[in-house]
Each structure stands twice: as C-alpha cells, then as structure tokens.
Design an enzyme around this catalytic site. Sequence first.
Site, PDB file in Angstrom:
ATOM      1  N   PRO A  89       0.816  -1.211   0.000  1.00 30.38           N
ATOM      2  CA  PRO A  89       0.000   0.000   0.000  1.00 30.38           C
ATOM      3  C   PRO A  89       0.848   1.259   0.000  1.00 30.38           C
ATOM      4  O   PRO A  89       2.072   1.186   0.142  1.00 30.38           O
ATOM      5  CB  PRO A  89      -0.793  -0.117   1.306  1.00 30.38           C
ATOM      6  CG  PRO A  89       0.008  -1.009   2.182  1.00 30.38           C
ATOM      7  CD  PRO A  89       0.761  -1.932   1.275  1.00 30.38           C
ATOM      8  N   CYS A 272      -3.965  -0.142  -8.553  1.00 32.29           N
ATOM      9  CA  CYS A 272      -2.620   0.051  -9.120  1.00 32.29           C
ATOM     10  C   CYS A 272      -2.292   1.452  -9.624  1.00 32.29           C
ATOM     11  O   CYS A 272      -1.236   1.981  -9.305  1.00 32.29           O
ATOM     12  CB  CYS A 272      -2.408  -0.925 -10.273  1.00 32.29           C
ATOM     13  SG  CYS A 272      -2.214  -2.604  -9.699  1.00 32.29           S
TER      14      CYS A 272
HETATM   15  C1  UDX Z   1      -4.430  -2.238 -14.303  1.00 28.95           C
HETATM   16  C2  UDX Z   1      -3.622  -2.595 -15.564  1.00 28.95           C
HETATM   17  O1  UDX Z   1      -4.497  -2.599 -16.699  1.00 28.95           O
HETATM   18  C3  UDX Z   1      -2.962  -3.956 -15.399  1.00 28.95           C
HETATM   19  O2  UDX Z   1      -2.150  -4.226 -16.521  1.00 28.95           O
HETATM   20  C4  UDX Z   1      -2.116  -3.939 -14.140  1.00 28.95           C
HETATM   21  O3  UDX Z   1      -1.553  -5.210 -13.921  1.00 28.95           O
HETATM   22  C5  UDX Z   1      -2.958  -3.544 -12.935  1.00 28.95           C
HETATM   23  O4  UDX Z   1      -3.600  -2.286 -13.162  1.00 28.95           O
HETATM   24  P1  UDX Z   1      -6.831  -2.898 -13.365  1.00 28.95           P
HETATM   25  O5  UDX Z   1      -6.621  -1.756 -12.429  1.00 28.95           O
HETATM   26  O6  UDX Z   1      -7.248  -4.214 -12.816  1.00 28.95           O
HETATM   27  O7  UDX Z   1      -5.484  -3.177 -14.196  1.00 28.95           O
HETATM   28  O8  UDX Z   1      -7.955  -2.499 -14.448  1.00 28.95           O
HETATM   29  P2  UDX Z   1      -7.953  -1.583 -15.775  1.00 28.95           P
HETATM   30  O9  UDX Z   1      -8.759  -2.285 -16.780  1.00 28.95           O
HETATM   31  O10 UDX Z   1      -6.600  -1.169 -16.179  1.00 28.95           O
HETATM   32  O11 UDX Z   1      -8.794  -0.306 -15.338  1.00 28.95           O
HETATM   33  C6  UDX Z   1      -8.305   0.654 -14.414  1.00 28.95           C
HETATM   34  C7  UDX Z   1      -9.273   1.816 -14.293  1.00 28.95           C
HETATM   35  O12 UDX Z   1      -9.283   2.590 -15.484  1.00 28.95           O
HETATM   36  C8  UDX Z   1     -10.729   1.386 -14.083  1.00 28.95           C
HETATM   37  O13 UDX Z   1     -11.327   2.235 -13.125  1.00 28.95           O
HETATM   38  C9  UDX Z   1     -11.352   1.565 -15.447  1.00 28.95           C
HETATM   39  O14 UDX Z   1     -12.739   1.798 -15.386  1.00 28.95           O
HETATM   40  C10 UDX Z   1     -10.613   2.785 -15.946  1.00 28.95           C
HETATM   41  N1  UDX Z   1     -10.603   2.900 -17.416  1.00 28.95           N
HETATM   42  C11 UDX Z   1     -10.001   1.945 -18.171  1.00 28.95           C
HETATM   43  C12 UDX Z   1     -11.187   4.011 -18.022  1.00 28.95           C
HETATM   44  O15 UDX Z   1     -11.720   4.894 -17.346  1.00 28.95           O
HETATM   45  N2  UDX Z   1     -11.147   4.107 -19.393  1.00 28.95           N
HETATM   46  C13 UDX Z   1     -10.550   3.182 -20.182  1.00 28.95           C
HETATM   47  O16 UDX Z   1     -10.539   3.347 -21.407  1.00 28.95           O
HETATM   48  C14 UDX Z   1      -9.958   2.041 -19.542  1.00 28.95           C
END
Ligand code: UDX
Length: 480
Positions: A89, A272
Amino acid sequence: MVKICCIGAGYVGGPTMAVIALKCPDVQVVVVDISVPRITAWNSDQLPIYEPGLDDVVKQCRGKNLFFSTDVEKHVSEADIVFVSVNTPTKTRGLGAGKAADLTYWESAARMIADVSKSDKIVVEKSTVPVKTAEAIEKILTHNSKGINFQILSNPEFLAEGTAIEDLFKPDRVLIGGRETAGGQKAIQALKAVYAHWVPEENIITTNLWSAELSKLAANAFLAQRISSVNAMSALCEATGANVSEVAYAVGKDTRIGPKFLNASVGFGGSCFQKDILNLVYICECNGLPEVAEYWKQVIKINDYQKSRFVNRVVASMFNTVSSKKIAILGFAFKKDTGDTRETPAIDVCKGLLGDKACVSIYDPQVTEDQIQRDLTLNKFDWDHPLHLQPMSPTTVKQVAVVWDAYAATKDAHAVCILTEWDEFKSLDYQRIYDNMQKPAFIFDGRNVVDIEKLREIGFIVYSIGKPLDAWLKDMPAIA
Ligand code: UDX
Ligand code: UDX
Ligand code: ADP
C-alpha cells in the site's frame, strides 16, 4: 516435481497461481497467506474474489497440484521458487507519506523466507514494488542466509481485474528480470520454463532487475495517462459541443496511437494506477528529477479533477443543491466484472454528494453493503491498511443506503449516477425507472453506457461524460 509457493493469496497471487497450476500439471503450487478467512474461502465454494472464469480453473486443480494453506513457513521452506505477492500500500505516515510504497509486508515476508529456508531458492517479486526493492530484499536474504543461495527475480504481473484469467491465459508478454550473473541467468531460465508451458517463447521478455521493476510502473503510468488524456479532452468536448467518443475513435484510428483504453470516464480507479504513479513520482523526487515528477503528478490531478467535475455537474444541474435529495448510485466497483472497490471513483463521487448533504442509495451487483459503508467512512489510503479501520460516523450511515437492485435504488430518486459500466445497466427498463422518479428526472452517466437519445425521449435530462450537453445543462454550468 518443481515446487512453487506463493506468499499472498490476493487478487494477483490467487488467480496467477491457479493458472500456473492448470497449465503446469508437473508443478506443485501452494498459495499461503496469514489471513485465515482468506485461505478458508479459497478452499471453499465461495472464493474470496469475484473473477470471471476463476472458479472453473480452481476447481480443476485444487487438491491435485494447487493448494491453499496458512502454514506459511512450512511451504516456503519446501519450495524451489517462492513468489511474493503481498500488498504494497501507499505509506500513510512518516517519510514519504501519501506517496512512497509501504514495504512493511514485503520486508517481513523476506525476513521470514531467510529464517525458514534450508535449501537454495529463487525468490520472485510479483507485487508491484518501487525500483530497487529487489536490491533491498537481496540484502535481507543474503545477510541472514546461513550459506543458502537466493536468486532474486522481478516478474511483474500485468493482469487486469475482471479479465484476469483471459489475461493470464494469453498475456501480451511475460517479463522476467534478474541479475546478469551466471546464477541470475540460470534462475531466469528456471522461471521461463514454467511460463513456457503455455506462453510462446517470443512473448517472454528477459531484462535486468531494474528494467523489469521500472517497466511495471511505467506501463501503469502510460495506461493511466491515456485515460487522463481522454478525460481532459472530455471536458473540452463538453465546452465546445464535440463528442468525446467520436474524437477518441478518430484519434485511436492512428495506428501509432491505437484504439484501446480511450474510454472517457468519471475517472480511473483500482489498486494500481494511482499507487504506482505516486510511487513513480516519489522515486523521481528522490532521484533529483522534479520536472519528471511534476509531469506524472498531472495524470493524478486530472483524474481528481474529473471526479470533482462530475460531482459539480450533478449539484449544479439540480439547482445547486442536493441537500436531502435521493440520488441513486448505480455501480460502486472500480470497473465492471469485479467486486473490488479499491480507489474506485465512486468513493470520491459519493463523498462529494454526501458532503452536499445528499442521501445516496447505492446498488452494485458484486460489492457488499459492509464494504461500501467501510469505503465511505475511511480516509484516503486507509483501504489497504485494514488495521487502521475507524468507527463509522453516524451521519454518514443515515445518508447511505445500500440496496440490492437498480429499481429499488432509483425509486423516488431525483437523480441517477452511473459510476460502473456493468452490462446490466445498459438493458434496464428506463421507462419504469423514469415513472418512479421525482421530476425533473436526471441521469448522470459517468461511463457512457446509456442510449442518450432514447432516455431523452422518455423525458430524462441526461448528462454523459464528454457528450454534447442538452439545453438544461447548458443553462446550469458547473464550475469545477
Ligand atoms: C491495471 C492494468 O491494466 C494492469 O495491466 C495492471 O496489472 C494492474 O492495473 P486494473 O486496475 O485491474 O489493471 O484495471 P484496468 O482495466 O486497467 O482499469 C483501471 C481503471 O481505469 C478502471 O477504473 C477503469 O474503469 C478505468 N478505465 C479503463 C477508463 O476509465 N477508461 C478506459 O478506457 C480504460
Ligand atoms: C506529425 C504527425 O506525425 C502527423 O500525423 C501530423 O500530420 C503532423 O505532425 P511530423 O511532425 O512530420 O508529423 O513528424 P513525426 O514523425 O510525427 O515526428 C515529429 C517529431 O517527433 C520529430 O522531431 C521526431 O523526431 C520526434 N519523435 C517521433 C520522437 O522523438 N520519438 C518518437 O518515437 C517519434
Ligand atoms: P494484490 O492485489 O497485490 O494481490 P491483496 O491485498 O489482494 O493484493 O493481497 C495481498 C495478500 O497478502 C493479502 O491476502 C495479505 O493477507 C497477504 N499477506 C500480507 N503479508 C503477508 C505475509 N507476511 N505472509 C503471508 N501473507 C501475507
């Protein structure tokens, strides 16, 4: 038989190890955790995390070559390869508070490995950690090693929640960083052999330790930057009458840019992006690079701006007050197909509305009431520090209701805010919702999932991120 032990049965450790067990029948995988309830859940029919396809993989291997245990020391001591996938964290106090990664869990795991090991081991960093953590871990291990040989590898995980199993089955790449010594190279090959069971060789990249560690922070920072870029454009689209979906489509057609990850939203969340960028910023500052730090900080600033812009739009549209008004919140998870709420934009949006004395009625298909109440009463960064939980404030409890369907959430509401892009929100009976709401009835779509024209025909006043505003909203400008 190669024996793998993974310390930390969370969102990363659990699914990753389940897929390794499935793809490598000749490898024994034990996932260990200090949390008894977590391990009990992994051994039950109700897994501790919701992830499409995960149940199936676990069912196929559990009890054969995949095991979940709280006997951390025994399984670490027996393993050839130890993955460390504990939480990292953001520090909440002391040096680097609010920016640096808190490596307490990592350090205690490393000391425990050194204590219990009786044979040589490969220790693999799986959680995202600041660059040069491997060096620190190496020091802990070798200073306490009693002659045992430890090789440290960095093998960051790139899976995204909601698509973890798919991502693990067909990763864009697997990245393995290690020392450039003969021992380091041998360890890299040993881990490569595990992934080579199902990942094509050309997709397994090997680098030095620092490149692997930094690549993970960089990849997340680049992804988050794309979202902040399109979100910044969404504000300009609303001001000028352009449509952010059309702009993103046109921009993404350039093969140098590409079409993915350009959906404007109420803001990015998840465990992340923010954490890794803060970490990156801290590392830049520590290395005397304030300009670089400032550049990346802006990605988070725009994300915060997007969330407060959304709240301001809601309040401004509703005659500048939401006091005592019922506002339905559809979706609380940080994205669809997960029950995870870490850093979800819904927390900031709800807190903003509650600050203006609204009554929020929340529905999410996967998030429990307990989790929502906790999220709305905790301070920033406390989510990952379960030990610092604070008591709930009585006013917030009164203002927050958690319900188990979208129709209950929206009944008698003045407005609906869509904060997660769950598929089911696309096919709700919006006529029925409209009939049961106060008038004028507002919909604020933070994920661009609804059919704006259809809803306007029903009679809703609709706001959708980055879309041309209807006359009502133009007359009630939001000041961010
Ligand atoms: C992310 C990375 O994609 C991944 O490779 C890494 O290992 C961990 O962090 P995650 O946080 O699980 O994965 O989900 P992700 O799909 O990346 O979405 C992150 C945030 O961005 C979400 O809140 C999603 O709604 C938002 N998002 C994503 C958008 O607002 N617009 C987009 O076009 C894509
Ligand atoms: C750019 C756009 O590419 C083009 O679509 C638009 O119509 C006009 O502007 P141009 O300026 O001609 O085209 O060249 P481009 O290849 O984009 O390079 C611009 C600058 O960026 C150059 O100085 C180039 O050296 C630099 N660059 C490009 C980098 O430093 N790194 C890279 O990876 C790519
Ligand atoms: P991530 O999203 O990175 O997987 P999680 O918080 O979901 O993070 O999971 C991390 C897990 O690591 C938690 O279940 C926590 O109990 C476990 N953990 C933390 N420290 C230790 C430790 N020293 N030994 C074993 N497990 C640990």
